[in-house]
Design a protein around this motif. Sequence first.
Motif, PDB file in Angstrom:
ATOM      1  N   THR A 104       0.854  -1.185   0.000  1.00 23.76           N
ATOM      2  CA  THR A 104       0.000   0.000   0.000  1.00 23.76           C
ATOM      3  C   THR A 104       0.889   1.232   0.000  1.00 23.76           C
ATOM      4  O   THR A 104       1.645   1.446   0.957  1.00 23.76           O
ATOM      5  CB  THR A 104      -0.898   0.030   1.248  1.00 23.76           C
ATOM      6  OG1 THR A 104      -1.611  -1.192   1.353  1.00 23.76           O
ATOM      7  CG2 THR A 104      -1.867   1.201   1.190  1.00 23.76           C
ATOM      8  N   GLN A 118      -2.293   5.142   2.015  1.00 28.19           N
ATOM      9  CA  GLN A 118      -2.669   4.718   3.364  1.00 28.19           C
ATOM     10  C   GLN A 118      -3.035   5.928   4.227  1.00 28.19           C
ATOM     11  O   GLN A 118      -4.061   5.941   4.903  1.00 28.19           O
ATOM     12  CB  GLN A 118      -1.533   3.943   4.020  1.00 28.19           C
ATOM     13  CG  GLN A 118      -1.846   3.524   5.461  1.00 28.19           C
ATOM     14  CD  GLN A 118      -0.798   2.606   6.058  1.00 28.19           C
ATOM     15  OE1 GLN A 118      -0.224   1.787   5.349  1.00 28.19           O
ATOM     16  NE2 GLN A 118      -0.546   2.744   7.343  1.00 28.19           N
ATOM     17  N   LEU A 149      -7.071   5.638   3.345  1.00 29.24           N
ATOM     18  CA  LEU A 149      -7.492   4.642   4.330  1.00 29.24           C
ATOM     19  C   LEU A 149      -7.619   5.239   5.730  1.00 29.24           C
ATOM     20  O   LEU A 149      -8.553   4.913   6.468  1.00 29.24           O
ATOM     21  CB  LEU A 149      -6.503   3.473   4.337  1.00 29.24           C
ATOM     22  CG  LEU A 149      -6.767   2.362   5.355  1.00 29.24           C
ATOM     23  CD1 LEU A 149      -8.099   1.675   5.084  1.00 29.24           C
ATOM     24  CD2 LEU A 149      -5.636   1.341   5.342  1.00 29.24           C
ATOM     25  N   GLU A 150      -6.704   6.108   6.106  1.00 29.47           N
ATOM     26  CA  GLU A 150      -6.675   6.640   7.471  1.00 29.47           C
ATOM     27  C   GLU A 150      -7.215   8.064   7.550  1.00 29.47           C
ATOM     28  O   GLU A 150      -7.008   8.747   8.553  1.00 29.47           O
ATOM     29  CB  GLU A 150      -5.235   6.589   8.005  1.00 29.47           C
ATOM     30  CG  GLU A 150      -4.699   5.167   8.108  1.00 29.47           C
ATOM     31  CD  GLU A 150      -3.228   5.108   8.505  1.00 29.47           C
ATOM     32  OE1 GLU A 150      -2.603   6.181   8.603  1.00 29.47           O
ATOM     33  OE2 GLU A 150      -2.720   3.992   8.714  1.00 29.47           O
ATOM     34  N   TYR A 187     -13.184   7.929   4.932  1.00 22.76           N
ATOM     35  CA  TYR A 187     -13.817   6.740   5.515  1.00 22.76           C
ATOM     36  C   TYR A 187     -15.106   7.031   6.256  1.00 22.76           C
ATOM     37  O   TYR A 187     -15.839   6.109   6.578  1.00 22.76           O
ATOM     38  CB  TYR A 187     -12.832   5.926   6.360  1.00 22.76           C
ATOM     39  CG  TYR A 187     -12.311   6.529   7.656  1.00 22.76           C
ATOM     40  CD1 TYR A 187     -13.140   6.727   8.760  1.00 22.76           C
ATOM     41  CD2 TYR A 187     -10.960   6.837   7.794  1.00 22.76           C
ATOM     42  CE1 TYR A 187     -12.649   7.242   9.949  1.00 22.76           C
ATOM     43  CE2 TYR A 187     -10.454   7.348   8.975  1.00 22.76           C
ATOM     44  CZ  TYR A 187     -11.306   7.558  10.054  1.00 22.76           C
ATOM     45  OH  TYR A 187     -10.820   8.065  11.228  1.00 22.76           O
ATOM     46  N   VAL A 230      -4.510  -2.988  -1.436  1.00 22.77           N
ATOM     47  CA  VAL A 230      -5.430  -3.173  -0.312  1.00 22.77           C
ATOM     48  C   VAL A 230      -4.935  -4.319   0.557  1.00 22.77           C
ATOM     49  O   VAL A 230      -4.788  -5.449   0.076  1.00 22.77           O
ATOM     50  CB  VAL A 230      -6.864  -3.449  -0.804  1.00 22.77           C
ATOM     51  CG1 VAL A 230      -7.807  -3.614   0.385  1.00 22.77           C
ATOM     52  CG2 VAL A 230      -7.345  -2.320  -1.719  1.00 22.77           C
ATOM     53  N   LEU A 232     -14.722   2.417  -0.293  1.00 22.66           N
ATOM     54  CA  LEU A 232     -13.438   2.882   0.219  1.00 22.66           C
ATOM     55  C   LEU A 232     -12.288   2.076  -0.372  1.00 22.66           C
ATOM     56  O   LEU A 232     -11.238   2.626  -0.736  1.00 22.66           O
ATOM     57  CB  LEU A 232     -13.416   2.785   1.750  1.00 22.66           C
ATOM     58  CG  LEU A 232     -12.139   3.295   2.423  1.00 22.66           C
ATOM     59  CD1 LEU A 232     -11.993   4.795   2.254  1.00 22.66           C
ATOM     60  CD2 LEU A 232     -12.122   2.917   3.902  1.00 22.66           C
ATOM     61  N   LEU A 233     -12.481   0.778  -0.489  1.00 21.81           N
ATOM     62  CA  LEU A 233     -11.423  -0.083  -1.019  1.00 21.81           C
ATOM     63  C   LEU A 233     -11.289   0.072  -2.528  1.00 21.81           C
ATOM     64  O   LEU A 233     -10.181  -0.027  -3.079  1.00 21.81           O
ATOM     65  CB  LEU A 233     -11.696  -1.542  -0.643  1.00 21.81           C
ATOM     66  CG  LEU A 233     -11.734  -1.861   0.858  1.00 21.81           C
ATOM     67  CD1 LEU A 233     -10.560  -1.208   1.602  1.00 21.81           C
ATOM     68  CD2 LEU A 233     -13.029  -1.499   1.522  1.00 21.81           C
ATOM     69  N   MET A 241      -9.234   3.114  -2.942  1.00 16.08           N
ATOM     70  CA  MET A 241      -7.816   2.785  -2.744  1.00 16.08           C
ATOM     71  C   MET A 241      -7.225   2.121  -3.986  1.00 16.08           C
ATOM     72  O   MET A 241      -6.123   2.479  -4.431  1.00 16.08           O
ATOM     73  CB  MET A 241      -7.652   1.865  -1.537  1.00 16.08           C
ATOM     74  CG  MET A 241      -7.821   2.534  -0.198  1.00 16.08           C
ATOM     75  SD  MET A 241      -7.531   1.375   1.171  1.00 16.08           S
ATOM     76  CE  MET A 241      -5.781   1.021   0.987  1.00 16.08           C
ATOM     77  N   SER A 281      -4.672  -0.656  10.732  1.00 23.01           N
ATOM     78  CA  SER A 281      -3.459  -0.450   9.954  1.00 23.01           C
ATOM     79  C   SER A 281      -2.259  -1.201  10.523  1.00 23.01           C
ATOM     80  O   SER A 281      -1.210  -1.249   9.882  1.00 23.01           O
ATOM     81  CB  SER A 281      -3.118   1.049   9.886  1.00 23.01           C
ATOM     82  OG  SER A 281      -4.097   1.762   9.170  1.00 23.01           O
ATOM     83  N   GLY A 292     -17.483   4.446   4.795  1.00 15.22           N
ATOM     84  CA  GLY A 292     -16.472   4.478   3.735  1.00 15.22           C
ATOM     85  C   GLY A 292     -16.975   4.961   2.396  1.00 15.22           C
ATOM     86  O   GLY A 292     -16.451   4.568   1.356  1.00 15.22           O
TER      87      GLY A 292
END
Length: 950
Positions: free
Chosen positions: A94, A99, A103-104, A109, A273, A338-339, A342, A517, A706
Amino acid sequence: MAFEPTDYLPYDFANRRHIGPSPEEMAEMLQTVGAADLEALIDETVPASIRQKAPLETGRAMSERELLHHMRITASKNEVFTSLIGQGYHGTVTPPAIQRNILENPAWYTAYTPYQPEISQGRLEALLNYQTMVSDLTGLEIANASLLDEATACAEAMTMAQRVAKSKATAFFVDRDCHPQNIAVMKTRAAPLGIEVIVGNPEKLDAEQVFGAIFQYPGTYGHVRDFTDQITALHEHKGIGIVTADPLALTLLKEPGAMGADIAVGSTQRFGVPLGYGGPHAAYMACRDAFKRSMPGRLVGVSVDSHGNRAYRLALQTREQHIRREKATSNVCTAQALLAVMASMYAVFHGPKGLKAIAQRIHRKTVRLAKGLEEAGFKVDPKAFFDTITVDVGPLQAAVLKSAVDERINLRRVGETRVGITLDEATRPEAVERVWRAFGITRKDDDFTPEYRVPEKMHRTSDYLTHPIFHMNRAETEMMRYMRRLGDRDLALDRAMIPLGSCTMKLNSAAEMMPISWREFALLHPFAPADQAEGYREMIADLSDKLCQITGYDALSMQPNSGAQGEYAGLLTIAAYHRARGEGHRNVCLIPMSAHGTNPASAQMVGWKVVAVKSDERGDIDLEDFRAKAQQHAEALAGCMITYPSTHGVFEETVMEVCEITHRHGGQVYIDGANMNAMVGLSRPGDLGGDVSHLNLHKTFAIPHGGGGPGMGPIGVKAHLAPHLPGHPEDGGGEEGPVSAAPYGSASILAISWAYCLLMGGEGLTQATRVAILNANYIARRLEGAYDVLYKGPTGRVAHECIIDTRPFSDSAGVSVDDIAKRLMDCGFHAPTMSWPVAGTLMVEPTESESKAELDRFCDAMLAIREEIRAIEEGRMDRENNPLANAPHTMEDLVREWDRPYSREQGCFPPGAFRVDKYWPPVNRVDNAWGDRHLICTCPPMEDYAEAAE
């Protein structure tokens, strides 16, 4: 001055972090709603007959510091080996920029599903990038915005093929080289629909016998085959050809579209992912243009706004299951937005050359591994492969697998004599050397000439990812700014309350989110040996125990990875129970008219007949109609599906009688868990007569939405149903087949719900429910007089949500519920749930996380909107040209020539809107009709096409 003692820890999450209103604010709110105290309000709201008898005891609340220490200890019990098991799951890298910035990032999200497109433009663009990426890689014209996982995508493709095929056959062919979990999930889906699944060698496919076929590419054991001949034969017999393909392999290999495939599915997990012990990961589906209206899931399309500017929206299938109910083609409600974002950013980050380079490196590493094994005398199959090989080791299989574990490597057991090895982006040269050592070979990974083991006829010759977005300057500065720009176009929980009825958009705390994470949770393969996942097993067992205490059920399955999957799994469990008792003929399901739209769609998917039950004038289940229909269908009654509290936001007092009637006539009771946020600590569905419920962990238990997924929908059951819960071929099987690709669904995000329960403790979870009910009643009372609240309990209270009636304004002022929703954007709010369960209304659920200040800001905005409506009603404002009709207003409106009969101030800065930190919708109202007439579902040219709108 002396210090005063306090009765709470400074970091007591339950009382000072998660719950929005302070004790002082609660006292003011209780005064407004006219309740003596919080317990008195609950007594007036929740019928005594359904209250649970004892306090909820799921453990004491932890501080955030205690929680993170506890989670670290649990995580340390997971051992992160190098897993080269493959089988659809791969190590990946990732990019840190993705990330940290996706993701964070709560801007990404905590967003809701993009049903309000004007304030979802950022993630809609990212999802359009995803669709373009998938369409390009597969060579098919249309791709959707993601599905739940590869196995369920295969099942959706199978049922889609049945719908669109001209063949009259009832059988479906499955390549024996499909991943085992894909085969198992397809069999689960096929059985209740009467589809015969034929698993076999593609070379022996009898195309006349089947309506469609699916082929794994590359195969689960590594084979790279061209399926053009098989697909041509299918077409000759009016069948449908499906390929489930690894998207990274498609940068090198001939694409499914070039083979003539009609549908392609797969997983984009290896596009940055993490494995996460099984999920969440975004599956994909692409198809030929001719079949786009039959494709399940969400589809992002390009349209224009009211000024002709480019704008994105959901197209065609949006909420199909809510509209078509039992006639829906799928119950898919949650995607993996969300994924998918990513994965799309991974493609933007690397571009086509970068992706191809990653794929080439993986293939070269696999070739070097294979040559080392061959030179040592081992038989390696297949001859043509991408990243996966199998090695025949005869009776040494167990010894080789153990030696690999001693080297901290997980390999795959294949049959009795073979070992499978799948390399990936994260595989280092020293890992290859460790694999060799497991086979008794000592050598260095530096002395082989690179070569290809893919026949030239299988090489990809077409271009992909040609759109400029995949060729942008990939300096991290530019990437960071691109992700920030897209995030700024959205309205998420990090900006404002999202008061969506039944969707429970509550706080997703930073402390709960952090562990996902951590490498100990993020990097485990779902089929890794159980002794390497003791931390996961401990977490899942404890969370299951807590959820059983909360719900009153005896057993739980964590496998369903969305709420709709939970419904489906719950009904399959009931159906299996009836079959085991020799009553497999039971196939009628009673569903109230007010039920969630996914309920009848789920019933249809398990082969049941839906019988609708009327609602009475209060919106409750019409008990006489329910009783009559239960009696009428007694011989075939499989069960009923009800939502509690009701979809109208009321605790119906007849719920136990509904359950008793169903049981008396031989049926089982499914209680939808969507509204569990009104019950935790106060009432348990298992005590009311429920036999099975799903729990939306992405609602009640703090997993973030997300932007439209991930979700988790585990099911709780009474003891008699426990033997019939979903099984899984990688986890000991079980009587029933699996419903998802991994044994525990999207396991990594279970850490969020576990952390939420640990932080809150039983007392905090109960207090959250109480305050959710307080917040809803506070809004209902503050809006009283300006709007009618449609449904209330006998004491005049609502549960955790309330329905605001906006239908009268259509006649009195020409104002629609759409107009009010768009005007709320000007005020800096996401609209409540619109036109469901009652057309022309707004269903408001504030959750316990919102402070009094935010509730007041929302109420002030709604009251100001009512005054604007009143001005139209009284002729003081133009009926056609007013702030509601023109909403939302963009920053661009400020600099345009202003010819409207109201001021810029009124249009752009209504009550509720912040002056300094105002959220500006990036586009004006989106033209949905234009988007459907000019369907564009891949990235359009970079130049603006406003002229086309004219």
